[in-house]
Design an enzyme around this catalytic site. Sequence first.
Site, PDB file in Angstrom:
ATOM      1  N   ILE A 106       0.784  -1.323   0.074  1.00 56.38           N
ATOM      2  CA  ILE A 106       0.062   0.076  -0.017  1.00 56.38           C
ATOM      3  C   ILE A 106       0.866   1.254  -0.118  1.00 56.38           C
ATOM      4  O   ILE A 106       1.658   1.415   0.821  1.00 56.38           O
ATOM      5  CB  ILE A 106      -0.787  -0.027   1.214  1.00 56.38           C
TER       6      ILE A 106
ATOM      7  N   ASN B  86      -0.082   4.488  -0.174  1.00 54.84           N
ATOM      8  CA  ASN B  86      -0.190   5.568   0.595  1.00 54.84           C
ATOM      9  C   ASN B  86      -1.815   5.276   1.316  1.00 54.84           C
ATOM     10  O   ASN B  86      -2.816   5.244   0.649  1.00 54.84           O
ATOM     11  CB  ASN B  86      -0.767   6.828  -0.052  1.00 54.84           C
TER      12      ASN B  86
ATOM     13  N   LYS C  18      -3.665   6.651   3.631  1.00 52.20           N
ATOM     14  CA  LYS C  18      -4.696   7.551   3.688  1.00 52.20           C
ATOM     15  C   LYS C  18      -5.484   7.544   2.208  1.00 52.20           C
ATOM     16  O   LYS C  18      -6.809   7.554   2.254  1.00 52.20           O
ATOM     17  CB  LYS C  18      -4.057   9.150   3.878  1.00 52.20           C
ATOM     18  N   THR C  19      -4.743   7.989   1.122  1.00 52.87           N
ATOM     19  CA  THR C  19      -5.380   7.865  -0.101  1.00 52.87           C
ATOM     20  C   THR C  19      -6.362   6.354  -0.540  1.00 52.87           C
ATOM     21  O   THR C  19      -7.143   6.364  -1.038  1.00 52.87           O
ATOM     22  CB  THR C  19      -4.713   8.541  -1.427  1.00 52.87           C
TER      23      THR C  19
ATOM     24  N   GLN D 202      -9.752   5.399  -1.198  1.00 54.79           N
ATOM     25  CA  GLN D 202     -10.440   4.474  -2.610  1.00 54.79           C
ATOM     26  C   GLN D 202     -11.215   3.486  -2.140  1.00 54.79           C
ATOM     27  O   GLN D 202     -12.329   3.401  -2.620  1.00 54.79           O
ATOM     28  CB  GLN D 202      -9.470   4.087  -3.234  1.00 54.79           C
TER      29      GLN D 202
ATOM     30  N   GLY E 103      -3.389  -2.580  -7.514  1.00 52.95           N
ATOM     31  CA  GLY E 103      -4.229  -1.644  -7.798  1.00 52.95           C
ATOM     32  C   GLY E 103      -5.282  -1.707  -6.707  1.00 52.95           C
ATOM     33  O   GLY E 103      -5.713  -2.787  -6.519  1.00 52.95           O
TER      34      GLY E 103
ATOM     35  N   GLU F  49     -10.529  -0.672  -8.208  1.00 50.21           N
ATOM     36  CA  GLU F  49     -11.685  -1.518  -8.587  1.00 50.21           C
ATOM     37  C   GLU F  49     -11.994  -2.532  -7.254  1.00 50.21           C
ATOM     38  O   GLU F  49     -13.247  -2.671  -7.013  1.00 50.21           O
ATOM     39  CB  GLU F  49     -11.534  -2.393  -9.673  1.00 50.21           C
TER      40      GLU F  49
END
Length: 734
Positions: free
Chosen positions: A624, A626, A628-629, A633, A697, A700
Amino acid sequence: MTSYIGTATSRIDGHAKVTGGAKYAAEFNVPGLVHAFVVASTIAKGRILRIDASEALRVEGVIDVLTHEKRPRMADTDQAYKDDVAPEGTPFRPLYDGRILFNGQPVALVLAERWEIARLAASLVHVEYEQEAHVTDPYRQREAAFVLPEPAKSRGNAAEAFAAADVRHQGEYHVPIEHHNPMEPFASTVTWDGGGKLTVYDKTQGVQNVQRYVCSIFDMNPDDVRVVSPFVGGAFGSGLRPQYQVVLAVLAARALERSVRLVLTRQQMYSLGYRPAMIQRIELGATTGGTLNAITHDAITVTSQYEDFYRNETTWSGLLYKSANAQYTHKLTRLDLPTSCDMRGPSATTGVYALESAMDELAVALSLDPLELRLRCYSDRDQNNGDVPFSSKNLRECYRQGAEMFGWEKRNREPRSMRDGSELVGWGMATGVWEALQVPITVRIKLTANGHAEVACATSDIGTGTYTIMAQVAADALGLPLDNISIKLGDSTLPQSPVEGGSWIAASVSNGIVTTSNAIREELLRLAKRVPDSPFANATSDEVALADGRLVSRLDASRAISIADVMRVGAVDRIEQEKSTSFANDGKHAHNAHSALFAEVKVDEQLSVIRVTRIVSAVAAGRILNPKTAHSQVMGGVVWGIGMALHEETLIDHKFGRIMNANIAEYHVPVNADVHDIKVIFVEEQDHIVNPLGIKGLGEIGLVGVAAAIANAIYHATGKRVRDLPITLDKLQR
């Protein structure tokens, strides 16, 4: 040394966004800007007999009205309208001829000095049509569906195994058409420089895709078209392909030789692509002990009359759970609608909804806990593709941590057995899965002697935080403070990038940054060897690193030279490198991200009003970048899953082929009152095979499985199984 990768970092573009400094496609102003407004068809199929724009042209401030009969030249071959992600078929050509392919199709473009004038004049354009019979109902076209190539190789004999199974489940699951509703509508501002060169500010997920598309349609030199998209207010797949507004805006700019802006209304946004409706049938056969012996997954999905858009909806079934026998069939049917398209988690979101609902029903038939059934059917290998192991799969830990945080062990298995006052309480769960994709990409880095680096790539940031993770990775790779990194993206003149989609950009661009950073480091080492009595005289590039603004020995940290000194001795004030990165697939591993979803619903026993009160999402997606972001997501995906389960549905009046709820008031999406407690867990997962940084990623995976977990919780609360989305109170009262 400060490490930025893996730390919760606020968005570096956040200040610009909250203060209004970030400019979107419709916010670039130039003198003499012309405003355009689309006149849309009111029939679903047929042809235009006559367009009367005389009344519109009499309105003061109206400059012109473009139609298929009155416009600059456009390409006349299908190939010219093919973009990077176009499906097979004949692409739609806006304002090309008099054929009507769908209701809401652009048939004229009003150009005026002010937007309000253009909108008024558009209402005065009169169009006469010759109508033809149309069909927009997938259930009417069900028997006309044609079989697509087998999405994955079947194994064993699923029909025989199903017939011989101790316990069998058959179910049909329905997903309606759903439309993207990003905050920013599709818009294009095209600036004319006086010499025929264009700068196109466009809402898109791929600036270079749009540039190639525009050049192809208008036979323009690539040097004469620049496409810019520094900020995107959400897209979720709707911006993968160039939308018709960019063609119309360029058409108008060339016709007038002036700068033009075209912004679609919210209603017009519904004339673009959408998540296709889907009818899925699943058969599961198992032993009394919960061993899965047979999986059959059939799907019918929809596309337009002119293009064949589809994704492999059914293969997720044979991927997730161990079964010696599996069979898949995928069919496509044509409707008089625009071509369907990718929408967040395409194929997995819909396919896994059906699979995970069916697995819950099988668990009920077996009198097994739904989590226990999934553990008994767990697969450590991708059975669809040569029975290969996963590069990493920590789904078991997702199940464990998610269940522990949720309190799953307190679940009473019987439906309607848990209450909170007048509300029935239900607990449901599901699994999520997505591909860990990556694509070739090119990154340029300019490092200056004062310790600043500019990182450039034509990729997009569609709101996911790409600016920030690019800066984090570059800061670590170059050994610089985060504030010393500037990011340039969303510009077709920058180094090559594919469209941003499929959750592949974070992994691709991050590894691309490392590739180029390594080239920067090698160049610094070459210069450092010129330093008198250099500590790196005999060092290799693998033996040095960049840290704290210095070139440092990995073997002895005391051996170091500042970047500034290296560049001074080398008599350079800037080092620039541009490198491409591709990702080899050894064919020996499957690359996927996984998740476990646990949902709590409360249903009013008398009114059947449903509330999703708690959700826990445990995700294993490699490293991971970040937290936070990344949390944002996944949380956003969960909110979307609530919408898919309970709210979202595009309603079509099939008599007219027209969408009836083409607005945010009637196309329901979750609001604050619908969203309660959402917890996200990132399960540690190291993957040294998928790519050097071990990234998968997240865009999704946050959505996949959420709707099924909620649907299963509703069954547990009420004892009522609803197999067609969205689950509304009327369906519980039937």
